[in-house]
Design an enzyme around this catalytic site. Structure first.
Site, mmCIF file in Angstrom:
data_model
loop_
_atom_site.group_PDB
_atom_site.id
_atom_site.type_symbol
_atom_site.label_atom_id
_atom_site.label_comp_id
_atom_site.label_asym_id
_atom_site.label_seq_id
_atom_site.Cartn_x
_atom_site.Cartn_y
_atom_site.Cartn_z
ATOM 1 N N LYS A 53 0.705 -1.350 -0.180
ATOM 2 C CA LYS A 53 -0.031 -0.097 0.093
ATOM 3 C C LYS A 53 0.995 1.253 -0.003
ATOM 4 O O LYS A 53 0.637 2.295 -0.729
ATOM 5 C CB LYS A 53 -0.849 0.035 1.261
ATOM 6 C CG LYS A 53 -1.842 -1.095 1.041
ATOM 7 C CD LYS A 53 -2.891 -1.360 2.611
ATOM 8 C CE LYS A 53 -3.642 -2.511 2.243
ATOM 9 N NZ LYS A 53 -4.203 -3.085 3.642
ATOM 10 N N GLN A 97 -5.331 -1.976 9.550
ATOM 11 C CA GLN A 97 -4.933 -3.267 8.899
ATOM 12 C C GLN A 97 -5.548 -4.406 9.737
ATOM 13 O O GLN A 97 -5.506 -4.286 10.896
ATOM 14 C CB GLN A 97 -3.451 -3.453 8.512
ATOM 15 C CG GLN A 97 -3.183 -4.706 7.897
ATOM 16 C CD GLN A 97 -3.295 -4.683 6.342
ATOM 17 O OE1 GLN A 97 -3.823 -3.662 5.640
ATOM 18 N NE2 GLN A 97 -3.813 -5.981 6.052
ATOM 19 N N ASP A 120 -11.847 1.654 3.289
ATOM 20 C CA ASP A 120 -11.901 0.344 3.068
ATOM 21 C C ASP A 120 -13.389 -0.171 2.902
ATOM 22 O O ASP A 120 -13.760 -1.310 2.418
ATOM 23 C CB ASP A 120 -11.721 -0.408 4.554
ATOM 24 C CG ASP A 120 -10.566 -1.194 4.449
ATOM 25 O OD1 ASP A 120 -9.744 -1.770 3.552
ATOM 26 O OD2 ASP A 120 -9.913 -1.043 5.603
HETATM 27 N N1 GUN Z 1 -6.859 -7.550 5.623
HETATM 28 C C1 GUN Z 1 -6.893 -8.052 4.572
HETATM 29 N N2 GUN Z 1 -7.642 -7.334 3.688
HETATM 30 C C2 GUN Z 1 -8.014 -6.185 3.872
HETATM 31 C C3 GUN Z 1 -8.452 -5.089 3.644
HETATM 32 O O1 GUN Z 1 -8.989 -4.832 2.543
HETATM 33 N N3 GUN Z 1 -8.509 -4.040 4.522
HETATM 34 C C4 GUN Z 1 -8.073 -4.090 5.587
HETATM 35 N N4 GUN Z 1 -8.207 -3.153 6.527
HETATM 36 N N5 GUN Z 1 -7.407 -5.092 6.444
HETATM 37 C C5 GUN Z 1 -7.274 -6.294 5.422
#
Ligand code: GUN
Length: 287
Positions: A53, A97, A120
């Site tokens: 990211k 996350q 998200d």
């Molecule tokens: N963990 C795995 N996929 C994601 C996601 O799309 N967003 C977040 N915040 N955590 C994750």
């Protein structure tokens, strides 16, 4: 039939190039999209996603801030930090996350993030907006999957989409987005009886269970469109999907690989949502 492979990596790259140009333009107008990512603990998979990211944000020009906190962080500390970020002008997107350490209530955290900064798309307000067919921040992996289908002019309307897996992050929302596109949707999960019967009927098969090669070519319908969301580490240390690619490729009309499939699209849609949030914030969305 031998399937055409849909490389999410290629679509992601072209979308990121477009976003890079858009962000350059926004910056000339004094708009700098800002994303804050919070990572708690030492989970290696989470660390690797977060790194991806950061790199992608930098490429596109999104101002990305990573806050890493120890496993021992309390729920109150995390909620206080989220409140601060909710009130910080320069932050347009907040991503915590997942998964979180067990002593932190994940749902409480999701509901504390302002829906206006929930890039998200996990906040109940945004899920509700998605369910009622409104524009909102759509969850990134499902949104990326829809972009992949559209990039190949695949007609979704009227198709039978079968989703294997019912997580809040992928399974449930991808079914909703496909329904919004007028597909007929079936959800299968660990308690589904005679799953093969549903799999063999799928025009579009989305597999998100996290089990290496759960689906094989024998299971699927001729000409099916197969989207593999799984990321599994093999005994040899390589990454592989939930679908046995080589056998499924001989039956499907389109198929996504792992790696270079859905994964890069997830990050791309996160950047898309962050830029969209900045534009909404500055009153220039939909101009
Ligand atoms: N963990 C795995 N996929 C994601 C996601 O799309 N967003 C977040 N915040 N955590 C994750």
């Amino acid at each position: 039939m031998t399937a055409e492979v849909i490389y999410g990596s290629e679509l992601a790259q072209s979308m990121r190039d477009n976003m890079k140009e858009e962000v350059q333009q926004l910056k000339t107008e004094g708009i700098v999209p800002g994303l804050t990512v919070i990572l708690i603990g030492e989970d290696p998979a989470s660390k690797s996603y977060v790194l991806g990211k950061q790199r992608a944000s930098e490429y596109v020009g999104v101002d990305s801030d990573l806050i890493t906190l120890p496993e021992s962080t309390t729920e109150t500390e995390l909620l206080t930090l989220i409140h601060e970020l909710n009130n910080k002008e320069s932050v347009h997107g907040i991503l915590v996350q997942l998964p979180l350490p067990k002593h932190i209530n994940e749902q409480k955290v999701i509901e504390t993030i302002s829906p206006e900064k929930d890039v998200d798309g996990f906040h109940p307000v945004n899920i509700g907006r998605m369910m009622t067919g409104k524009d909102t921040f759509f969850p990134c992996t499902p949104f990326g999957i829809i972009q992949m289908l559209k990039s190949k002019d695949i007609k979704i309307e009227g198709k039978h989409a079968v989703i294997i897996g019912r997580s809040n992050i992928v399974g449930k929302p991808v079914g909703q987005l496909l329904l919004n596109e007028n597909a007929t949707v079936t959800y299968c999960h660990s308690r589904t009886k005679d799953m093969d019967q549903f799999i063999s009927q799928a025009d579009i098969l989305i597999v998100a269970v996290g089990i290496e090669h759960f689906i094989k070519g024998d299971n699927i319908k001729d000409g099916a469109i197969v989207i593999d969301v799984g990321v599994n580490r093999t005994k040899e240390g390589t990454l592989t999907g939930d679908v046995e690619f080589d056998s499924a490729k001989e039956k499907a009309s389109f198929i996504t690989p792992v790696p270079k499939g859905v994964g890069p699209m997830t990050i791309t849609m996160l950047l898309h949502n962050t830029i969209k949030s900045a534009k909404i914030h500055h009153g220039v969305y939909n101009r």
